[in-house]
Design a protein around this motif. Sequence first.
Motif, PDB file in Angstrom:
ATOM      1  N   THR A  48       0.389  -1.260  -0.481  1.00  0.00           N
ATOM      2  CA  THR A  48       0.213   0.346  -0.234  1.00  0.00           C
ATOM      3  C   THR A  48       1.102   1.335  -0.512  1.00  0.00           C
ATOM      4  OG1 THR A  48      -2.201  -0.916   1.391  1.00  0.00           O
ATOM      5  CG2 THR A  48      -1.591   1.158   1.628  1.00  0.00           C
ATOM      6  N   ARG A  49       2.271   1.258   0.580  1.00  0.00           N
ATOM      7  CA  ARG A  49       3.119   2.287   1.168  1.00  0.00           C
ATOM      8  C   ARG A  49       3.714   2.874  -0.229  1.00  0.00           C
ATOM      9  NH1 ARG A  49       2.544   4.375   5.666  1.00  0.00           N
ATOM     10  NH2 ARG A  49       2.313   3.546   7.345  1.00  0.00           N
ATOM     11  N   ILE A  50       4.218   2.014  -1.348  1.00  0.00           N
ATOM     12  CA  ILE A  50       4.283   1.797  -3.099  1.00  0.00           C
ATOM     13  C   ILE A  50       3.540   2.127  -3.572  1.00  0.00           C
ATOM     14  CG2 ILE A  50       6.655   0.712  -1.962  1.00  0.00           C
ATOM     15  CD1 ILE A  50       5.640  -1.397  -3.699  1.00  0.00           C
ATOM     16  N   GLY A  51       2.479   1.859  -3.698  1.00  0.00           N
ATOM     17  CA  GLY A  51       1.213   2.432  -4.172  1.00  0.00           C
ATOM     18  C   GLY A  51       0.393   1.116  -5.129  1.00  0.00           C
ATOM     19  N   VAL A  52       0.831   0.130  -4.908  1.00  0.00           N
ATOM     20  CA  VAL A  52       0.259  -1.077  -5.341  1.00  0.00           C
ATOM     21  C   VAL A  52      -1.544  -0.725  -6.066  1.00  0.00           C
ATOM     22  CG1 VAL A  52       0.515  -3.854  -5.874  1.00  0.00           C
ATOM     23  CG2 VAL A  52       2.629  -2.717  -5.060  1.00  0.00           C
ATOM     24  N   GLY A  53      -1.393  -1.100  -7.042  1.00  0.00           N
ATOM     25  CA  GLY A  53      -2.727  -0.471  -6.949  1.00  0.00           C
ATOM     26  C   GLY A  53      -3.580  -1.139  -6.964  1.00  0.00           C
ATOM     27  N   TYR A  73      -2.223  -5.219  14.052  1.00  0.00           N
ATOM     28  CA  TYR A  73      -3.874  -4.139  14.272  1.00  0.00           C
ATOM     29  C   TYR A  73      -3.821  -3.826  15.645  1.00  0.00           C
ATOM     30  CZ  TYR A  73      -5.114  -7.749  10.735  1.00  0.00           C
ATOM     31  OH  TYR A  73      -4.410  -8.027   9.708  1.00  0.00           O
ATOM     32  N   PHE A  74      -4.747  -2.766  15.908  1.00  0.00           N
ATOM     33  CA  PHE A  74      -4.330  -2.210  17.976  1.00  0.00           C
ATOM     34  C   PHE A  74      -5.780  -2.785  18.193  1.00  0.00           C
ATOM     35  CE2 PHE A  74      -3.118   0.753  13.880  1.00  0.00           C
ATOM     36  CZ  PHE A  74      -1.374   0.240  14.072  1.00  0.00           C
ATOM     37  N   MET A  75      -5.687  -2.362  19.419  1.00  0.00           N
ATOM     38  CA  MET A  75      -6.210  -2.478  20.197  1.00  0.00           C
ATOM     39  C   MET A  75      -8.127  -2.517  20.189  1.00  0.00           C
ATOM     40  SD  MET A  75      -4.908  -1.526  24.044  1.00  0.00           S
ATOM     41  CE  MET A  75      -6.645  -2.182  24.564  1.00  0.00           C
ATOM     42  N   GLU A  76      -8.116  -1.178  19.046  1.00  0.00           N
ATOM     43  CA  GLU A  76      -9.835  -1.195  19.269  1.00  0.00           C
ATOM     44  C   GLU A  76      -9.833  -2.130  17.458  1.00  0.00           C
ATOM     45  OE1 GLU A  76      -7.149   2.265  17.275  1.00  0.00           O
ATOM     46  OE2 GLU A  76      -7.046   0.596  18.600  1.00  0.00           O
ATOM     47  N   ASP A  77      -8.906  -3.024  17.444  1.00  0.00           N
ATOM     48  CA  ASP A  77      -9.110  -3.808  16.236  1.00  0.00           C
ATOM     49  C   ASP A  77     -10.259  -5.727  16.245  1.00  0.00           C
ATOM     50  OD1 ASP A  77      -8.689  -2.065  14.074  1.00  0.00           O
ATOM     51  OD2 ASP A  77      -6.723  -2.270  14.421  1.00  0.00           O
ATOM     52  N   ILE A  78      -9.695  -5.175  17.726  1.00  0.00           N
ATOM     53  CA  ILE A  78     -10.476  -6.624  18.349  1.00  0.00           C
ATOM     54  C   ILE A  78     -11.694  -7.027  18.185  1.00  0.00           C
ATOM     55  CG2 ILE A  78      -9.917  -8.412  20.310  1.00  0.00           C
ATOM     56  CD1 ILE A  78      -7.524  -7.296  21.613  1.00  0.00           C
ATOM     57  N   GLY A  79     -11.637  -7.966  17.691  1.00  0.00           N
ATOM     58  CA  GLY A  79     -12.601  -9.104  17.553  1.00  0.00           C
ATOM     59  C   GLY A  79     -13.722  -8.681  16.281  1.00  0.00           C
ATOM     60  N   LEU A  86      -7.644  -4.621   8.366  1.00  0.00           N
ATOM     61  CA  LEU A  86      -6.827  -4.136   7.102  1.00  0.00           C
ATOM     62  C   LEU A  86      -7.382  -2.921   6.379  1.00  0.00           C
ATOM     63  CD1 LEU A  86      -3.879  -4.677   7.671  1.00  0.00           C
ATOM     64  CD2 LEU A  86      -4.344  -6.654   5.895  1.00  0.00           C
ATOM     65  N   GLU A  87      -8.444  -3.661   5.665  1.00  0.00           N
ATOM     66  CA  GLU A  87      -8.940  -2.660   4.811  1.00  0.00           C
ATOM     67  C   GLU A  87      -9.272  -0.926   5.163  1.00  0.00           C
ATOM     68  OE1 GLU A  87     -12.109  -1.516   0.926  1.00  0.00           O
ATOM     69  OE2 GLU A  87     -13.061  -3.525   2.098  1.00  0.00           O
ATOM     70  N   ALA A  88      -9.671  -1.337   6.431  1.00  0.00           N
ATOM     71  CA  ALA A  88      -9.757   0.373   7.151  1.00  0.00           C
ATOM     72  C   ALA A  88      -8.374   0.680   6.896  1.00  0.00           C
ATOM     73  CB  ALA A  88     -10.718   0.372   8.251  1.00  0.00           C
ATOM     74  N   LEU A  89      -7.571  -0.103   7.605  1.00  0.00           N
ATOM     75  CA  LEU A  89      -6.066   1.026   8.192  1.00  0.00           C
ATOM     76  C   LEU A  89      -5.308   1.103   6.600  1.00  0.00           C
ATOM     77  CD1 LEU A  89      -5.072  -1.452  10.408  1.00  0.00           C
ATOM     78  CD2 LEU A  89      -5.568   0.888  11.298  1.00  0.00           C
ATOM     79  N   LEU A  90      -5.494   0.202   5.656  1.00  0.00           N
ATOM     80  CA  LEU A  90      -4.681   0.601   4.734  1.00  0.00           C
ATOM     81  C   LEU A  90      -5.538   1.691   4.278  1.00  0.00           C
ATOM     82  CD1 LEU A  90      -4.066  -2.879   3.068  1.00  0.00           C
ATOM     83  CD2 LEU A  90      -3.214  -1.920   4.457  1.00  0.00           C
ATOM     84  N   LEU A  97      -6.420   3.665  -3.400  1.00  0.00           N
ATOM     85  CA  LEU A  97      -6.297   1.821  -4.225  1.00  0.00           C
ATOM     86  C   LEU A  97      -7.741   1.484  -4.190  1.00  0.00           C
ATOM     87  CD1 LEU A  97      -3.161   1.387  -1.716  1.00  0.00           C
ATOM     88  CD2 LEU A  97      -3.389   2.563  -4.128  1.00  0.00           C
ATOM     89  N   ASP A  98      -7.076   0.089  -5.597  1.00  0.00           N
ATOM     90  CA  ASP A  98      -8.161  -0.353  -5.225  1.00  0.00           C
ATOM     91  C   ASP A  98      -8.578  -1.882  -4.249  1.00  0.00           C
ATOM     92  OD1 ASP A  98     -11.187  -2.530  -6.339  1.00  0.00           O
ATOM     93  OD2 ASP A  98      -9.165  -2.692  -7.669  1.00  0.00           O
ATOM     94  N   ILE A  99      -9.216  -1.997  -4.043  1.00  0.00           N
ATOM     95  CA  ILE A  99      -9.311  -2.852  -2.436  1.00  0.00           C
ATOM     96  C   ILE A  99     -10.831  -3.904  -2.346  1.00  0.00           C
ATOM     97  CG2 ILE A  99      -8.424  -3.280  -0.090  1.00  0.00           C
ATOM     98  CD1 ILE A  99      -7.317  -0.857   0.606  1.00  0.00           C
ATOM     99  N   GLN A 100      -9.976  -4.526  -2.541  1.00  0.00           N
ATOM    100  CA  GLN A 100     -11.156  -5.710  -2.715  1.00  0.00           C
ATOM    101  C   GLN A 100     -10.753  -6.918  -0.901  1.00  0.00           C
ATOM    102  OE1 GLN A 100     -10.641  -8.439  -6.384  1.00  0.00           O
ATOM    103  NE2 GLN A 100     -12.498 -10.206  -5.163  1.00  0.00           N
ATOM    104  N   THR A 101     -12.220  -7.471  -0.728  1.00  0.00           N
ATOM    105  CA  THR A 101     -11.903  -8.099   0.321  1.00  0.00           C
ATOM    106  C   THR A 101     -12.588  -9.709  -0.051  1.00  0.00           C
ATOM    107  OG1 THR A 101     -13.868  -7.906   1.764  1.00  0.00           O
ATOM    108  CG2 THR A 101     -11.104  -6.223   1.801  1.00  0.00           C
ATOM    109  N   ASP A 102     -12.140 -10.615   0.865  1.00  0.00           N
ATOM    110  CA  ASP A 102     -13.047 -11.990   0.749  1.00  0.00           C
ATOM    111  C   ASP A 102     -12.602 -12.220   2.671  1.00  0.00           C
ATOM    112  OD1 ASP A 102     -14.256 -12.498  -1.484  1.00  0.00           O
ATOM    113  OD2 ASP A 102     -12.737 -12.192  -2.237  1.00  0.00           O
ATOM    114  N   CYS A 103     -14.065 -12.461   2.783  1.00  0.00           N
ATOM    115  CA  CYS A 103     -13.873 -12.851   4.330  1.00  0.00           C
ATOM    116  C   CYS A 103     -13.944 -14.433   4.209  1.00  0.00           C
ATOM    117  CB  CYS A 103     -14.420 -11.832   5.032  1.00  0.00           C
ATOM    118  SG  CYS A 103     -14.364 -12.367   7.332  1.00  0.00           S
TER     119      CYS A 103
END
Length: 213
Positions: A48-53, A73-79, A86-90, A97-103
Amino acid sequence: MGSRLTKEEIQAALNERHSPEVQDMLSRGKVAIAGLGGLGSNVAYALTRIGVGHLHLVDFDRVDITNLNRQQYFMEDIGKYKTDALEALLRKINPYLDIQTDCVRVTEENAADLFQDADIVCEAFDNPEAKAMLVNEILEKFPEKKLVSATGMAGFGSSNTIVTRRMTKNFYLCGDRVSEPSYGKGLMAPRVAICAAHEANMITRLLLGEEEI
């Protein structure tokens, strides 16, 4: 000021650091990260920091307190589901960036569908059986797809034993290949992050047309 940065301003900063030619290749890259723990979360931050799209984040797990010793992650992310957290942090780094997630848990049955669109697949599981399963699935179903995997990073041994090896034409393996978690030598932030950086750097090189000898 940070919340007012435009896509064009972020792109200009990346172009200044990396050059427009390099950044264009990174921005067009499509990388799937399977497993968002100590390896995967660190890899995702670096890319993310180097801008992979285009990033595809895959994990079924939730953040718990034992993850905080090495995962991004951080304490507020527990649960929270790791995909959501991770998407929110990125997006705090680069919201454009185009971020797709699959849980979802990756299995032999769904691996081909999940990773068919990625240029590069990053295997970042903690579980050895899951690692072997995904590597075998990608090598069998997508022999021309680039695959970057990792094994052997536990404890606090020498940083210099963690290396990147080209195993086959399109398969790269990072780590020392031997150190497994044991009493007093578990998965610790520094060495896991070193191995994750090897994965992220190999992915970067592949996106830029480089290969490991």
